[in-house]
Design a protein around this motif. Sequence first.
Motif, PDB file in Angstrom:
ATOM      1  N   GLY A   1     -33.054  -3.393 -45.735  1.00  0.00           N
ATOM      2  CA  GLY A   1     -33.950  -3.890 -45.180  1.00  0.00           C
ATOM      3  C   GLY A   1     -34.734  -5.626 -44.031  1.00  0.00           C
ATOM      4  O   GLY A   1     -35.358  -6.229 -43.888  1.00  0.00           O
ATOM      5  N   LEU A   2     -33.406  -6.098 -45.367  1.00  0.00           N
ATOM      6  CA  LEU A   2     -34.156  -7.978 -45.349  1.00  0.00           C
ATOM      7  C   LEU A   2     -35.402  -7.952 -46.338  1.00  0.00           C
ATOM      8  O   LEU A   2     -35.622  -9.673 -45.819  1.00  0.00           O
ATOM      9  N   SER A   3     -35.419  -7.418 -47.291  1.00  0.00           N
ATOM     10  CA  SER A   3     -36.380  -7.396 -47.617  1.00  0.00           C
ATOM     11  C   SER A   3     -36.676  -9.041 -48.148  1.00  0.00           C
ATOM     12  O   SER A   3     -35.216  -9.019 -49.112  1.00  0.00           O
ATOM     13  N   GLY A   4     -37.301 -10.295 -48.451  1.00  0.00           N
ATOM     14  CA  GLY A   4     -37.496 -10.719 -49.499  1.00  0.00           C
ATOM     15  C   GLY A   4     -36.186 -12.116 -48.679  1.00  0.00           C
ATOM     16  O   GLY A   4     -35.963 -13.120 -49.249  1.00  0.00           O
ATOM     17  N   THR A   5     -35.315 -11.772 -47.957  1.00  0.00           N
ATOM     18  CA  THR A   5     -34.280 -12.668 -46.481  1.00  0.00           C
ATOM     19  C   THR A   5     -34.941 -13.679 -45.873  1.00  0.00           C
ATOM     20  O   THR A   5     -34.239 -14.692 -46.215  1.00  0.00           O
ATOM     21  N   LEU A   6     -35.593 -13.568 -45.709  1.00  0.00           N
ATOM     22  CA  LEU A   6     -36.279 -14.088 -43.913  1.00  0.00           C
ATOM     23  C   LEU A   6     -37.158 -15.322 -44.712  1.00  0.00           C
ATOM     24  O   LEU A   6     -36.822 -16.880 -43.789  1.00  0.00           O
TER      25      LEU A   6
ATOM     26  N   ASP B   1     -39.852 -16.884 -46.973  1.00  0.00           N
ATOM     27  CA  ASP B   1     -40.810 -16.785 -49.069  1.00  0.00           C
ATOM     28  C   ASP B   1     -42.721 -16.261 -48.496  1.00  0.00           C
ATOM     29  O   ASP B   1     -42.554 -15.818 -47.337  1.00  0.00           O
ATOM     30  N   ALA B   2     -42.702 -16.493 -49.204  1.00  0.00           N
ATOM     31  CA  ALA B   2     -44.173 -15.469 -49.728  1.00  0.00           C
ATOM     32  C   ALA B   2     -45.427 -16.002 -48.765  1.00  0.00           C
ATOM     33  O   ALA B   2     -46.552 -15.269 -48.722  1.00  0.00           O
ATOM     34  N   ASP B   3     -45.225 -17.132 -48.809  1.00  0.00           N
ATOM     35  CA  ASP B   3     -46.234 -18.187 -47.173  1.00  0.00           C
ATOM     36  C   ASP B   3     -45.654 -17.708 -46.103  1.00  0.00           C
ATOM     37  O   ASP B   3     -46.582 -18.419 -45.090  1.00  0.00           O
ATOM     38  N   GLY B   4     -44.545 -17.076 -46.134  1.00  0.00           N
ATOM     39  CA  GLY B   4     -44.577 -16.596 -44.222  1.00  0.00           C
ATOM     40  C   GLY B   4     -43.238 -18.057 -44.061  1.00  0.00           C
ATOM     41  O   GLY B   4     -43.567 -17.509 -42.014  1.00  0.00           O
ATOM     42  N   ALA B   5     -43.282 -18.799 -44.267  1.00  0.00           N
ATOM     43  CA  ALA B   5     -41.920 -19.840 -44.019  1.00  0.00           C
ATOM     44  C   ALA B   5     -40.787 -19.166 -44.008  1.00  0.00           C
ATOM     45  O   ALA B   5     -40.133 -19.019 -44.854  1.00  0.00           O
ATOM     46  N   PHE B   6     -40.176 -20.198 -43.728  1.00  0.00           N
ATOM     47  CA  PHE B   6     -38.565 -19.575 -43.196  1.00  0.00           C
ATOM     48  C   PHE B   6     -37.941 -20.136 -43.971  1.00  0.00           C
ATOM     49  O   PHE B   6     -38.234 -21.626 -44.427  1.00  0.00           O
ATOM     50  N   LEU B   7     -37.179 -19.561 -44.809  1.00  0.00           N
ATOM     51  CA  LEU B   7     -36.257 -19.425 -45.956  1.00  0.00           C
ATOM     52  C   LEU B   7     -34.813 -20.462 -45.014  1.00  0.00           C
ATOM     53  O   LEU B   7     -34.810 -19.365 -44.539  1.00  0.00           O
ATOM     54  N   LEU B   8     -34.728 -21.698 -46.491  1.00  0.00           N
ATOM     55  CA  LEU B   8     -33.555 -21.712 -45.398  1.00  0.00           C
ATOM     56  C   LEU B   8     -31.698 -21.548 -46.494  1.00  0.00           C
ATOM     57  O   LEU B   8     -32.113 -20.639 -46.859  1.00  0.00           O
TER      58      LEU B   8
END
Length: 439
Positions: free
Chosen positions: A81-86, A88-95
């Motif tokens: 379900g794209l868990s931990g993909t999009l 980080d813990a602070d809600g910032a988009f991962l690169l």
Amino acid sequence: MEFDTGAAAWMLMSASLVLLMTPGLAFFYGGMVRSKSVLNMMMMSFGAMAVIGVIYVLWGWSMSYGTSVLGIFGNPFEQFGLSGTLTDADGAFLLNGLEGGEYPVAIDVAFQVTFAIITTALISGAIADRVKFSSWMLFVPLWVTLAYFPMAHMVWGAGGILKNGDNGIAAMLFGATDGVANVVPVDFAGGTVVHINAGIAGLVLAILIGKRKGFGKEPMRPHNLPFVMLGAALLWFGWFGFNAGSAFGANGAAGLAWINTTSAAAAAILGWLVVEKIRDGHATSLGAASGIVAGLVAITPAAGVLNPVTSIILGVVAGALCALAVGLKYRFGFDDSLDVVGVHLVGGLVGTVGIGFLAGEGGLFFGDGAKLLVVQVVIALVAILVSGVVTGIIGLAIKKTIGWRVSEEAEVGGIDLAEHGEAAYETIGSGRVITEGKA
């Protein structure tokens, strides 16, 4: 978090272009079948979009790019379900973690799902005019899960056995240095993952399901050649996202891939038409459209490692060989309805193996020996084996349970009406136009 907005914009555009390819394929295939089958043919493409658009989010991404399991597939539960993909813990988009791109991973997910969709939709052309829509809709999630996602991981995922790591087949053949294979296998945008994968699947299903009624005995001509030409145009347009987008940025590599893609497709048209003219006495619009696709297929794995001149050479060869290959179904008696085998399997092999001859670095014709050629042949053979075996198992399971074929009455009378209750062209007597008891 800062990222390269230009690269992000280019990759979002590329994803949209590749998504457009599947409706383009629907027109291409839809025009090639008889009028009584056009809606069913187009629905097979749209059905693939619907199913894969859901399951890629659930486990497709994780199986393709998650932590490797034996170098064959990614852990499907790791990013379910794209868990931990999009974020980080602070809600910032991962690169992006693929190829070092400087844009959010969310954009990579968008880009990669479109590849899974078009690859699976390609297979439908091999089994046109004779299969139940429900059977196709069962095949799609099984095949994309058991064949496409593992192949994507093996070729593009970290730790995949067909990639350049020290655990891969290339490293086993010619060694590795500092964790990287000494001879790096090349599949820039999907020669193995997309075209060989889909092409061999189409061949297996065509043999397993059997021929259409009247195959080889009665004409089964395309009912709408303008549809075919429109579909080819949309495919060519979308293919710039496919190939140039696989540079993962708005950069010089994307520009080179764009030029190579155009050069190869244009040259393949010429190669196909010359064969047609010599063999049949006519250069046809269907041949031109098919030549476009053959050239695009062949350049897909090679777009980043050839130059424009060698791309022209590859395109001419692909166009000519695919034009000859589409006749193999009559010689060997398998009903590949819309030439998936002749164009995608043969074109994918020409492109994948052709890299070993024509690549500017490692190519046999450039004095670098045959090591890259050996690697390219091996990865092509592995793709054939994996896809062929998996497709055979899935195809047999469906055949033994719900069955593949529509009834003979439905096949002869019109699969559109039988499967969908609709007709593409409403005419008196079609079973759809009924007014005050008159048909």
